[in-house]
Design an enzyme around this catalytic site. Sequence first.
Site, mmCIF file in Angstrom:
data_model
loop_
_atom_site.group_PDB
_atom_site.id
_atom_site.type_symbol
_atom_site.label_atom_id
_atom_site.label_comp_id
_atom_site.label_asym_id
_atom_site.label_seq_id
_atom_site.Cartn_x
_atom_site.Cartn_y
_atom_site.Cartn_z
ATOM 1 N N THR A 120 0.826 -1.213 0.000
ATOM 2 C CA THR A 120 0.000 0.000 0.000
ATOM 3 C C THR A 120 0.860 1.263 0.000
ATOM 4 O O THR A 120 1.980 1.255 0.524
ATOM 5 C CB THR A 120 -0.903 -0.014 1.257
ATOM 6 O OG1 THR A 120 -1.487 1.278 1.422
ATOM 7 C CG2 THR A 120 -0.120 -0.327 2.532
ATOM 8 N N ASP A 121 0.299 2.350 -0.511
ATOM 9 C CA ASP A 121 1.002 3.639 -0.459
ATOM 10 C C ASP A 121 1.091 4.179 0.965
ATOM 11 O O ASP A 121 1.873 5.097 1.247
ATOM 12 C CB ASP A 121 0.333 4.672 -1.383
ATOM 13 C CG ASP A 121 -1.132 4.956 -1.058
ATOM 14 O OD1 ASP A 121 -1.686 4.339 -0.126
ATOM 15 O OD2 ASP A 121 -1.733 5.809 -1.744
ATOM 16 N N GLU A 122 0.296 3.598 1.886
ATOM 17 C CA GLU A 122 0.290 4.110 3.266
ATOM 18 C C GLU A 122 1.615 3.891 3.981
ATOM 19 O O GLU A 122 1.854 4.492 5.032
ATOM 20 C CB GLU A 122 -0.829 3.451 4.079
ATOM 21 C CG GLU A 122 -2.190 3.813 3.581
ATOM 22 C CD GLU A 122 -3.284 3.426 4.556
ATOM 23 O OE1 GLU A 122 -2.986 3.193 5.727
ATOM 24 O OE2 GLU A 122 -4.440 3.368 4.113
ATOM 25 N N TYR A 147 -2.032 -0.711 11.096
ATOM 26 C CA TYR A 147 -2.160 -1.366 9.780
ATOM 27 C C TYR A 147 -0.965 -1.037 8.883
ATOM 28 O O TYR A 147 -0.279 -1.928 8.379
ATOM 29 C CB TYR A 147 -3.467 -0.945 9.093
ATOM 30 C CG TYR A 147 -3.455 -1.210 7.600
ATOM 31 C CD1 TYR A 147 -3.432 -2.504 7.103
ATOM 32 C CD2 TYR A 147 -3.424 -0.146 6.681
ATOM 33 C CE1 TYR A 147 -3.387 -2.746 5.728
ATOM 34 C CE2 TYR A 147 -3.381 -0.387 5.312
ATOM 35 C CZ TYR A 147 -3.363 -1.688 4.845
ATOM 36 O OH TYR A 147 -3.306 -1.929 3.489
ATOM 37 N N LYS A 151 2.160 -3.375 7.314
ATOM 38 C CA LYS A 151 2.408 -3.516 5.873
ATOM 39 C C LYS A 151 3.849 -3.089 5.560
ATOM 40 O O LYS A 151 4.537 -3.733 4.766
ATOM 41 C CB LYS A 151 1.425 -2.677 5.056
ATOM 42 C CG LYS A 151 -0.008 -3.177 5.064
ATOM 43 C CD LYS A 151 -0.183 -4.583 4.510
ATOM 44 C CE LYS A 151 0.061 -4.662 3.012
ATOM 45 N NZ LYS A 151 -0.269 -6.009 2.463
HETATM 46 P P1 NAD Z 1 -9.739 -7.295 2.300
HETATM 47 O O1 NAD Z 1 -9.764 -7.062 3.764
HETATM 48 O O2 NAD Z 1 -10.944 -6.985 1.486
HETATM 49 O O3 NAD Z 1 -9.360 -8.821 2.004
HETATM 50 C C1 NAD Z 1 -8.368 -9.503 2.717
HETATM 51 C C2 NAD Z 1 -8.544 -10.995 2.451
HETATM 52 O O4 NAD Z 1 -7.480 -11.691 3.136
HETATM 53 C C3 NAD Z 1 -9.860 -11.560 2.979
HETATM 54 O O5 NAD Z 1 -10.441 -12.413 2.013
HETATM 55 C C4 NAD Z 1 -9.444 -12.342 4.221
HETATM 56 O O6 NAD Z 1 -10.291 -13.446 4.492
HETATM 57 C C5 NAD Z 1 -8.042 -12.786 3.842
HETATM 58 N N1 NAD Z 1 -7.198 -13.058 5.013
HETATM 59 C C6 NAD Z 1 -7.026 -12.261 6.108
HETATM 60 N N2 NAD Z 1 -6.195 -12.855 6.980
HETATM 61 C C7 NAD Z 1 -5.813 -14.027 6.413
HETATM 62 C C8 NAD Z 1 -4.945 -15.072 6.819
HETATM 63 N N3 NAD Z 1 -4.296 -15.031 8.002
HETATM 64 N N4 NAD Z 1 -4.769 -16.129 5.994
HETATM 65 C C9 NAD Z 1 -5.429 -16.189 4.800
HETATM 66 N N5 NAD Z 1 -6.267 -15.240 4.379
HETATM 67 C C10 NAD Z 1 -6.453 -14.164 5.172
HETATM 68 O O7 NAD Z 1 -8.476 -6.492 1.771
HETATM 69 P P2 NAD Z 1 -8.239 -5.725 0.385
HETATM 70 O O8 NAD Z 1 -8.728 -4.345 0.514
HETATM 71 O O9 NAD Z 1 -8.698 -6.603 -0.714
HETATM 72 O O10 NAD Z 1 -6.639 -5.678 0.389
HETATM 73 C C11 NAD Z 1 -5.887 -6.749 -0.180
HETATM 74 C C12 NAD Z 1 -4.418 -6.377 -0.175
HETATM 75 O O11 NAD Z 1 -4.215 -5.178 -0.917
HETATM 76 C C13 NAD Z 1 -3.871 -6.110 1.220
HETATM 77 O O12 NAD Z 1 -2.566 -6.639 1.285
HETATM 78 C C14 NAD Z 1 -3.843 -4.585 1.327
HETATM 79 O O13 NAD Z 1 -2.835 -4.166 2.191
HETATM 80 C C15 NAD Z 1 -3.529 -4.226 -0.114
HETATM 81 N N6 NAD Z 1 -3.992 -2.898 -0.563
HETATM 82 C C16 NAD Z 1 -5.298 -2.532 -0.417
HETATM 83 C C17 NAD Z 1 -5.735 -1.309 -0.926
HETATM 84 C C18 NAD Z 1 -7.172 -0.880 -0.826
HETATM 85 O O14 NAD Z 1 -7.507 0.242 -1.249
HETATM 86 N N7 NAD Z 1 -8.092 -1.700 -0.318
HETATM 87 C C19 NAD Z 1 -4.814 -0.461 -1.571
HETATM 88 C C20 NAD Z 1 -3.474 -0.863 -1.677
HETATM 89 C C21 NAD Z 1 -3.079 -2.091 -1.183
HETATM 90 O O1 DAU Z 2 -4.124 3.882 0.437
HETATM 91 C C1 DAU Z 2 -4.343 2.510 0.381
HETATM 92 C C2 DAU Z 2 -5.178 2.068 1.560
HETATM 93 O O2 DAU Z 2 -6.504 2.510 1.303
HETATM 94 C C3 DAU Z 2 -5.149 0.558 1.787
HETATM 95 O O3 DAU Z 2 -3.846 0.179 2.157
HETATM 96 C C4 DAU Z 2 -6.129 0.139 2.882
HETATM 97 O O4 DAU Z 2 -6.175 -1.273 2.982
HETATM 98 C C5 DAU Z 2 -7.512 0.659 2.501
HETATM 99 O O5 DAU Z 2 -8.430 0.347 3.529
HETATM 100 C C6 DAU Z 2 -7.449 2.171 2.283
HETATM 101 O O6 DAU Z 2 -7.145 2.852 3.530
HETATM 102 P P1 DAU Z 2 -7.932 4.182 3.966
HETATM 103 O O7 DAU Z 2 -7.823 4.299 5.423
HETATM 104 O O8 DAU Z 2 -7.544 5.321 3.109
HETATM 105 O O9 DAU Z 2 -9.427 3.710 3.495
HETATM 106 P P2 DAU Z 2 -10.877 3.863 4.177
HETATM 107 O O10 DAU Z 2 -11.848 3.336 3.168
HETATM 108 O O11 DAU Z 2 -10.936 3.313 5.540
HETATM 109 O O12 DAU Z 2 -11.043 5.451 4.274
HETATM 110 C C7 DAU Z 2 -10.860 6.307 3.157
HETATM 111 C C8 DAU Z 2 -10.946 7.745 3.656
HETATM 112 O O13 DAU Z 2 -12.290 8.013 4.051
HETATM 113 C C9 DAU Z 2 -10.107 8.030 4.862
HETATM 114 O O14 DAU Z 2 -9.623 9.380 4.769
HETATM 115 C C10 DAU Z 2 -11.055 7.908 6.038
HETATM 116 C C11 DAU Z 2 -12.354 8.385 5.454
HETATM 117 N N1 DAU Z 2 -13.611 7.807 5.970
HETATM 118 C C12 DAU Z 2 -13.706 6.454 6.089
HETATM 119 C C13 DAU Z 2 -14.880 5.867 6.510
HETATM 120 C C14 DAU Z 2 -15.000 4.364 6.663
HETATM 121 C C15 DAU Z 2 -14.697 8.654 6.246
HETATM 122 O O15 DAU Z 2 -14.612 9.888 6.120
HETATM 123 N N2 DAU Z 2 -15.864 8.071 6.653
HETATM 124 C C16 DAU Z 2 -16.009 6.727 6.809
HETATM 125 O O16 DAU Z 2 -17.119 6.261 7.163
#
Ligand code: NAD
Ligand code: DAU
Length: 331
Positions: A120-122, A147, A151
């Site tokens: 992630t960019d975080e 989190y 990562k």
């Molecule tokens: P998500 O929470 O939707 O999915 C995570 C999945 O991993 C789930 O299906 C869960 O059951 C599985 N899981 C969790 N713990 C596990 C374990 N111990 N063993 C096996 N499976 C397990 O997450 P996401 O948003 O799809 O993110 C997926 C990946 O992408 C993560 O590594 C996250 O850091 C990265 N990422 C997410 C975003 C975003 O915007 N959501 C952006 C950049 C990177």
């Molecule tokens: O940047 C990549 C990341 O993006 C991933 O690594 C994470 O897995 C993914 O969850 C996401 O993280 P954020 O914390 O940015 O995503 P989230 O959807 O939780 O929130 C997005 C933005 O919206 C953040 O600034 C918090 C805000 N927010 C979130 C929720 C759930 C609100 O204002 N209201 C809300 O109800």
Amino acid sequence: MNLLVTGGAGFIGSNFVHHVIEHTDHRVTVLDKLTYAGNRASLAGLPDARLTFVQGDICDAPLVDELVAAADAVVHYAAESHNDNSLDDPRPFVDTNIIGTFTLLEAVRRHGTRFHHISTDEVYGDLELDDPARFTESTPYNPSSPYSSTKAGSDLLVRAWVRSFGVAATISNCSNNYGPYQHVEKFIPRQITNVLRGERPKLYGSGENVRDWIHADDHSAAVLTILEKGRIGETYLIGADGEKSNKEVVELILTTLGQPADAYDHVTDRPGHDLRYAIDSSKLRTELGWAPRYSDFAAGLAATIDWYRDHDAWWAPQKDATEARYRAQGQ
Ligand code: NAD
Ligand code: DAU
């Protein structure tokens, strides 16, 4: 190729599995624990001849070893992924994101298997709203939350396993994804499903925080490109020039659904809330020739809204429990 995809029942992992089945001849084995965030229904309809599903934990070393031995490459999505949950209970983040990644790295080291690590960019921390800079591959790590720090730790393990043991790994750090199959705890699905249920969207704090949005299918195409053409040991940033404030996104959701743009509430801010993320993805674009297909955020968001409207049965079972948890936190 036989691909082992960890976390393939989660949001981005399931989008990747759909993308691979549609655009390649690869066979996929998904290893997923099916935590609250995993959903077997996200893989429904995919052909049995191309997809094997294994429910299990990436921290289970014998299981991981057996599955890695049968794979040509591993694409590692599995993680605890939600910042708010990591503030409430960091322990599963350390277990899955650090120990789980370590367990996979040891298996790919034993078997000489190609490994791609999804991150992630975080890990880079945050930027000021008026900072002209964006994150690049050489931005120093500076994570803020449990989190993002786990990562960051997992990225550093991958880098060390490349350098010390010659593991054939690449890493990608992507910005915020949107699209189908995203859990209703996350910002965009939470607000869409709130409005669909006649409830008001909830903005943390002022709503000025900026996220750099990319459609999950563009993320999948980028990962496939890195898997096929990426240089071993390299990190690639993935982003689609999609910076928007949270307030702008909520207003767009409301107006797309025919509601007044200001029909939302401000709620308690997230502790340590990162202000802004922004990705410079020049390296991936110029070296490997990737470009995003979803350049119009409003169109991609409208398609995502349609998906949630049409898939009530997919998200409704999780909505009440998710909102109860948020209410308890004043959010
Ligand atoms: P998500 O929470 O939707 O999915 C995570 C999945 O991993 C789930 O299906 C869960 O059951 C599985 N899981 C969790 N713990 C596990 C374990 N111990 N063993 C096996 N499976 C397990 O997450 P996401 O948003 O799809 O993110 C997926 C990946 O992408 C993560 O590594 C996250 O850091 C990265 N990422 C997410 C975003 C975003 O915007 N959501 C952006 C950049 C990177
Ligand atoms: O940047 C990549 C990341 O993006 C991933 O690594 C994470 O897995 C993914 O969850 C996401 O993280 P954020 O914390 O940015 O995503 P989230 O959807 O939780 O929130 C997005 C933005 O919206 C953040 O600034 C918090 C805000 N927010 C979130 C929720 C759930 C609100 O204002 N209201 C809300 O109800």
